[in-house]
Design an enzyme around this catalytic site. Structure first.
Site, PDB file in Angstrom:
ATOM      1  N   ASP A  92       0.839  -1.196   0.000  1.00  0.00           N
ATOM      2  CA  ASP A  92       0.000   0.000   0.000  1.00  0.00           C
ATOM      3  C   ASP A  92       0.874   1.246   0.000  1.00  0.00           C
ATOM      4  OD1 ASP A  92       0.731  -0.721   2.746  1.00  0.00           O
ATOM      5  OD2 ASP A  92      -0.500   0.996   3.344  1.00  0.00           O
ATOM      6  N   GLU A 154       0.135  -0.787   5.794  1.00  0.00           N
ATOM      7  CA  GLU A 154       1.160  -0.223   6.664  1.00  0.00           C
ATOM      8  C   GLU A 154       1.038   1.292   6.780  1.00  0.00           C
ATOM      9  OE1 GLU A 154       4.882   1.594   7.973  1.00  0.00           O
ATOM     10  OE2 GLU A 154       3.951   1.819   5.998  1.00  0.00           O
TER      11      GLU A 154
END
Length: 453
Positions: A92, A154
């Protein structure tokens, strides 16, 4: 594959394909923040899973916890008597922020002056591809067991991470954990990250009125919430710019010199703007607390009426020195804000998220293996141990759940990567060294680390 020369050649042969696959990942706008389309995160996870399968991992699955975002786990068992290495990265990315500040499309990678520009090009899709490059270089001759864990949220706080680690603990068990989510000291100077600050992000609300009132009729006697909030936020630092919240921890930092001219250039600090705080620069950005106001909710200037604002909100971020505790730091922040509320204003605090700082004891065979690999990949330049002012809170979770594993925090970034900001980029020459270093690390770990020791 037995010689350094053979491994160098194998990595070099893989780099063109690795770059192509990195660019394909950058084109996927996988953002885990609320309010964004989450479909690209699913595409990103599928792409990572295919890359791991293609790199020779026979066991690859996509996992998620409840409504959490998809993580990818790939595994290849160790040869008899060999150790196992976990390779971590995340797929991400951060939101792009102000599109006008980007010199090119954030999700269309482009090379300029030896750097690859695009959101996630450095943080952390290059981390994924460094793992893939090393695996591809070895092919069927991988000398260690490998488990690859690629997280999908994250940047948004890793809410699912601990449960994922607990649920798949047996699959993820390793002797060495390589977390490719940090950076190097400079271009041409590798580093191992041995400390990171923690974080407390919170919303501060100030209310002085039950409704907006005419600024002419009541101004001068009635405090508006926005002015009150600004005065309150100003109490968070003293006149030198040091954090003024009592109870937060300070620590000494590594004996590295961070020249002010270099620091100013890397930060993009404007001429004439002084640095804030006291002490060595490495202490100010690695091992002392820092507080920043990240945003304020208030009327936009173009729409603001001539009225006193009844309430205002700010988002405040506190970076915690290694050794501090997020819960006590939050309590200290609350006590400070309540104590310093101007004009008796009503002040409340709401925690957004927090994360623990960490310190890593960078000694032992795995760290010896890493330092030797880095020195070879950087043609004789030995790595330095650095702290990082940013936060990777889940490292503390890895330390708790895998207490016997050596944790190596590495990365692909350099001081001009501009992760989280506009024009994020990856230095392609350094990326090639990172890929070689990881392959050399796996070879060294096979020789130097005893399984289960």
């Amino acid at each position: 594959m037995t010689t350094e020369a053979e491994l160098r050649a194998a990595v070099a042969a893989q780099l063109p394909g690795v770059r192509t696959d990195l660019e394909a990942l950058v084109r996927i706008p996988g953002i885990a923040f609320d309010g964004f389309d989450f479909a690209p995160l699913a595409r990103s996870a599928e792409a990572v899973a295919e890359l791991l399968r293609g790199a020779g991992l026979p066991e690859v699955t996509i996992e998620r916890i409840g409504d959490g975002h998809p993580a990818v786990i790939g595994r290849r068992p160790a040869p008899p008597g060999a150790p196992t290495v976990m390779l971590y990265a995340h797929h991400d990315v951060q939101p792009i922020g102000d599109r006008a500040a980007w010199q090119s499309d954030p999700f269309e990678p482009v090379e300029r002056d030896g750097r690859l520009y695009g959101r996630g090009a450095a943080d952390d899709k290059a981390g994924i591809m460094a793992h893939v490059a090393a695996l591809r270089a070895f092919g069927d001759d991988l000398p260690v067991g490998v488990v690859v864990f690629v997280e999908g949220e994250e940047e948004f706080g890793s809410a699912s991470l601990e449960e994922l680690l607990r649920r798949h603990r047996d699959r993820l068990a390793a002797d060495v954990i390589v977390i490719a989510d940090s950076g190097n000291w400079a271009i041409g100077q590798p580093a191992l990250t041995t400390s990171l600050r923690g974080i407390v992000n919170a919303f501060v609300d100030v209310r002085t009125l039950d409704h907006a009132v005419h600024s002419g009729m009541f101004g001068g006697a009635v405090p508006d919430a926005l002015t009150t909030l600004v005065r309150l936020l100003a109490t968070l630092h003293d006149d030198n710019g040091d954090v003024a919240v009592d109870g937060l921890v300070n620590r000494p930092a590594a004996p590295l010199d961070y020249p002010e001219d270099r620091f100013r250039e890397e930060a993009g600090l404007l001429d004439g703007v002084a640095l804030m705080g006291t002490g060595r620069i490495v202490e100010r950005v690695w091992t002392h607390p820092a507080i920043a106001v990240l945003g304020i909710d208030a009327p936009a200037t173009a729409e603001a009426p001539n009225a006193l604002v009844p309430s205002a909100r700010a988002k405040v971020s506190v970076r915690l020195a290694p050794g501090d505790d997020p819960k006590s730091a939050y309590a200290n922040l609350r006590a400070h804000l309540e104590k310093h509320a101007p004009f008796g204003a009503r002040v409340s605090l709401e925690l957004e998220h927090d994360g623990s700082p960490c310190v890593i004891d960078a000694t032992g065979p795995a760290f010896d293996a890493a330092r030797a690999a880095f020195t070879t990949a950087w043609d004789g330049v030995a790595p330095v141990d650095i702290g990082v002012g940013g936060s990777i809170p889940f490292i503390a979770t890895f330390q708790e759940l895998f207490p016997n594993a050596a944790i190596l925090v590495t990365g692909v970034e350099d001081p001009d990567s501009r992760a989280h900001g506009p024009n994020e980029s990856l230095h392609l020459g350094e990326f090639a060294r990172v890929c070689l270093a990881e392959a050399l690390l796996l070879a060294n770990v096979a020789k130097q680390v005893t399984p289960g020791a």
